[in-house]
Design a protein around this motif. Sequence first.
Motif, mmCIF file in Angstrom:
data_model
loop_
_atom_site.group_PDB
_atom_site.id
_atom_site.type_symbol
_atom_site.label_atom_id
_atom_site.label_comp_id
_atom_site.label_asym_id
_atom_site.label_seq_id
_atom_site.Cartn_x
_atom_site.Cartn_y
_atom_site.Cartn_z
ATOM 1 N N VAL A 80 0.826 -1.205 0.000
ATOM 2 C CA VAL A 80 0.000 0.000 0.000
ATOM 3 C C VAL A 80 0.865 1.261 0.000
ATOM 4 O O VAL A 80 0.395 2.339 -0.340
ATOM 5 C CB VAL A 80 -0.976 0.023 1.196
ATOM 6 C CG1 VAL A 80 -1.858 -1.193 1.198
ATOM 7 C CG2 VAL A 80 -0.239 0.158 2.523
ATOM 8 N N MET A 81 2.122 1.091 0.397
ATOM 9 C CA MET A 81 3.059 2.207 0.337
ATOM 10 C C MET A 81 4.475 1.643 0.279
ATOM 11 O O MET A 81 4.880 0.873 1.136
ATOM 12 C CB MET A 81 2.915 3.131 1.545
ATOM 13 C CG MET A 81 3.779 4.394 1.450
ATOM 14 S SD MET A 81 3.408 5.624 2.723
ATOM 15 C CE MET A 81 3.989 4.786 4.192
ATOM 16 N N THR A 82 5.193 2.003 -0.763
ATOM 17 C CA THR A 82 6.573 1.543 -0.941
ATOM 18 C C THR A 82 7.494 2.748 -0.942
ATOM 19 O O THR A 82 7.220 3.744 -1.605
ATOM 20 C CB THR A 82 6.724 0.769 -2.269
ATOM 21 O OG1 THR A 82 5.801 -0.328 -2.287
ATOM 22 C CG2 THR A 82 8.133 0.249 -2.431
ATOM 23 N N LEU A 83 8.579 2.648 -0.189
ATOM 24 C CA LEU A 83 9.557 3.730 -0.118
ATOM 25 C C LEU A 83 10.908 3.233 -0.616
ATOM 26 O O LEU A 83 11.322 2.113 -0.299
ATOM 27 C CB LEU A 83 9.716 4.243 1.307
ATOM 28 C CG LEU A 83 8.506 4.940 1.952
ATOM 29 C CD1 LEU A 83 7.603 3.917 2.632
ATOM 30 C CD2 LEU A 83 8.963 5.980 2.973
ATOM 31 N N VAL A 84 11.589 4.054 -1.372
ATOM 32 C CA VAL A 84 12.953 3.790 -1.812
ATOM 33 C C VAL A 84 13.811 4.955 -1.344
ATOM 34 O O VAL A 84 13.575 6.101 -1.720
ATOM 35 C CB VAL A 84 13.030 3.650 -3.348
ATOM 36 C CG1 VAL A 84 14.484 3.550 -3.802
ATOM 37 C CG2 VAL A 84 12.246 2.430 -3.814
ATOM 38 N N GLY A 85 14.755 4.654 -0.488
ATOM 39 C CA GLY A 85 15.585 5.725 0.074
ATOM 40 C C GLY A 85 14.764 6.772 0.803
ATOM 41 O O GLY A 85 15.084 7.964 0.754
#
Length: 624
Positions: free
Chosen positions: A566-571
């Motif tokens: 539902v929420m993906t973070l990269v860095g």
Amino acid sequence: MDHPVIFRARAGALALSCLFGAQALAADPAAAPPASTSRNPPAMTPTQAPADRILVNAEVLTMDPSRPTAAALAIRGTDIAAVGSRADIMKLKGPRTEVIDVGGRTVVPGLIDSHIHAIRGGQSFTFESYWYDKTTLADALASLKQEANKRGAGKWVAVTGAWHPDQFAEHRAPTVADLTAQLPDNPAYVQYLYDYALLNAKGIEVLGLDSGGQVPPGVTVERDAQGKATGKLLGGIGPFSGLFARIGARSATDYRDSLRAFFSEMNHLGVTGLIDPAAGDRNAFNPLYALWQDKALTVRVGWRASSFQRDNELEWFKSTLAYIPPRSGDDMLRFVGLGESVVAGMNDGVRQAPGFSPPQAARDELFKVATWAAENRYPLEIHAYTDDSANRILDEFEKVAQKTPLNDLRWTITHINTGTAATLDRMRRLGISYSVQMGPYFEAQAIKDTNGQAVAEASPPTRLALDKGMMVAGGTDSTRIGMINVWRAIEYHVTGRSVGGMVQRRADLQLSREEALKLYTANAAWISFDEQRRGSIKPGMLADVAVLDAPYLRVPASQIHAIRSVMTLVGGKVVSGSAPRRGVLSSGQAAGGAATTAATTAARAASGNKEVVLKAMAAADHAH
């Protein structure tokens, strides 16, 4: 396992040098890939700077043995600042800190697909149709007809792998007659793994198979008694790749937008990193370079150099990699090493049967390439579908190891669907790791037919390798043999049930959910020397995390494949889904990367329509 068909060695060398030339000139080509150094900061103190973002009310599966679970985490800049209880983490809250209540959801390290042909496959993502989850042939054909109606008469439609007849209730593949009846006005191409492909009547006409039209070398056109094309084609990895490249040809902008949509879909699955073992020649890399240069990559991409000439491969590698030392690049785009087709004559393709015996000249060439790679400290991944193939490779690796130890180079043999304990022992003694994918999910019946029930029920030998203490990393082998959905691969490692229930892996050879997740997080990071940078959630690591829409440890095993992020973070940056309103990740927002998914769907539907693709991706940008 997919391999390119266009061989342009010199152009490829120039392109790679242009990409990383400055770093290559500054680095020592013989230097070993640096041992990973810890990024962990000192223990948290009250004087530490406030976090930029805090996630609370979470079930954090850290993949960190020293703290397997946590309730909250803090992010500062691009890194994880702290992991622990809500009370401890809230000490890092400042006046500008964004606090997100994830509503009890599971948080995992961003997934890493350590073997996926994303660079090439992603460029045709919006052109292809997919039968991954179709349960009836009627629905599969109807979806192809629907796509044809969207594109208009005369436009190609294509399905290029990652399906099996036994996934359909009808337990059969489509016929040429089926395709012609459903699609009278559109040329259609349907490929079954790398075994064969089908064309409908319109496809035969467009390719001119009955009027002198030529197909790439290696593609055989089946003909009837009158010499007319039947619509069935036989070939292999290279020949079919070449034919599809002609069928799916589009503009450079279309390729770039399609690749971007593919990466967005990966983000929606919770994927934040990948390794592509064999992408293609210079042209295949151009859309990737464009995204990287525009700082538009949302997935960390590692890539390997695969030889583009048959015979004398050593000279190709020396020329191509002359200015590219091990692990050149940055955190978003990095050269990982050699792979997957290192010496053509040593590649057993998609062979399932035992008995592979490469010519002596190929064995000698592999010894030369492996010696050069070891002496120059290049990581390496090599393809072996069968146990026999892996053993012939190990014959040469053992000779190399007599002079140059391999145990710190993180070399890996990939696939080994019929691998045995003896073969794994040889790998372990050399320090060779094992890269496993989901090929047997689709190919279990073929393994059974050629090797027997017992071998099929033990394939792939992941449990055996782990029990021997070997490093095992997970991939999908998408987009021809496997599918983009890494959760389907994880589910397969847990359940052992192949598509359509054709073969059930032995219960004692299944993986636990934690073990399966580790293949696609910490272990996959290790393969690229990144285990101190990503693959787990702990202080000092890059803030690559995914908030899942279902509790991975408790959802029914048969539904693991349906998990999404539902929420993906990269860095620390949100690349899929969106930061919640009022700090609470609500059920409405848990529909999650809805904007990303809608953009991907619209882009796929556009099928090459430049204006629609751009609008779809712009919508994703606005949502993020």
